[in-house]
Design a protein around this motif. Structure first.
Motif, short mmCIF file in Angstrom:
data_model
loop_
_atom_site.label_atom_id
_atom_site.label_comp_id
_atom_site.label_asym_id
_atom_site.label_seq_id
_atom_site.Cartn_x
_atom_site.Cartn_y
_atom_site.Cartn_z
N TYR A 19 0.62 19.89 -41.33
CA TYR A 19 -0.18 20.83 -40.56
C TYR A 19 0.74 21.70 -39.71
CZ TYR A 19 -4.65 18.77 -41.75
OH TYR A 19 -5.75 18.36 -42.43
N LEU A 20 0.47 22.98 -39.70
CA LEU A 20 1.19 23.92 -38.86
C LEU A 20 0.21 24.50 -37.85
CD1 LEU A 20 3.04 25.90 -41.67
CD2 LEU A 20 3.98 24.08 -40.26
N SER A 21 0.68 24.79 -36.66
CA SER A 21 -0.20 25.40 -35.66
C SER A 21 0.61 26.31 -34.75
CB SER A 21 -0.90 24.32 -34.84
OG SER A 21 0.04 23.54 -34.15
N HIS A 22 -0.08 27.27 -34.18
CA HIS A 22 0.51 28.21 -33.23
C HIS A 22 -0.66 28.78 -32.43
CE1 HIS A 22 2.42 31.82 -31.68
NE2 HIS A 22 3.58 31.22 -31.91
N PRO A 23 -0.50 28.95 -31.14
CA PRO A 23 -1.64 29.43 -30.33
C PRO A 23 -2.18 30.80 -30.74
CG PRO A 23 0.34 29.15 -28.97
CD PRO A 23 0.67 28.68 -30.34
N ASP A 24 -1.36 31.63 -31.38
CA ASP A 24 -1.80 32.97 -31.75
C ASP A 24 -2.38 33.05 -33.16
OD1 ASP A 24 -0.97 33.94 -29.29
OD2 ASP A 24 1.03 34.43 -30.02
N TRP A 25 -2.35 31.96 -33.92
CA TRP A 25 -2.84 31.99 -35.30
C TRP A 25 -4.34 31.79 -35.37
CZ3 TRP A 25 1.12 28.25 -37.97
CH2 TRP A 25 2.36 28.91 -38.08
#
Length: 87
Positions: A19-25
């Motif tokens: 899993y990948l995550s980023h606040p702007d995605w």
């Protein structure tokens, strides 16, 4: 924060990534997520793409819905350095 999973599709098999995550995605950032997934996949699996070569990456939301299949290419950007030869 939304999390996304990716799968790399190639001729031999399908590799499912972390899993990948980023606040702007968000779901409308699928191309950006695919680019980051390709970077992560290549660095974690010692994959060296050649200039203008691409890999197929599918992006999934947390509930398993596909955001699409993307062809992610590698572009080589040369960097030049100069030094005076006669010193």
């Amino acid at each position: 924060m939304n999390q996304y999973r990716y799968a790399v599709h190639n001729d031999e098999a399908t590799f499912e990534g972390v899993y990948l995550s980023h606040p702007d995605w968000h779901e409308d950032s699928a191309e950006c997520i695919a680019e980051n997934a390709a970077d992560y996949y290549c660095s974690e699996n010692e994959v060296n793409l050649k200039c203008n070569e691409s890999i197929s990456i599918e992006i999934f939301t947390e509930d398993g819905s596909s955001l699409g299949l993307f062809s992610v290419g590698y572009k080589y950007s040369p960097h030049f350095t100069a030094f005076r030869e006669n010193e």
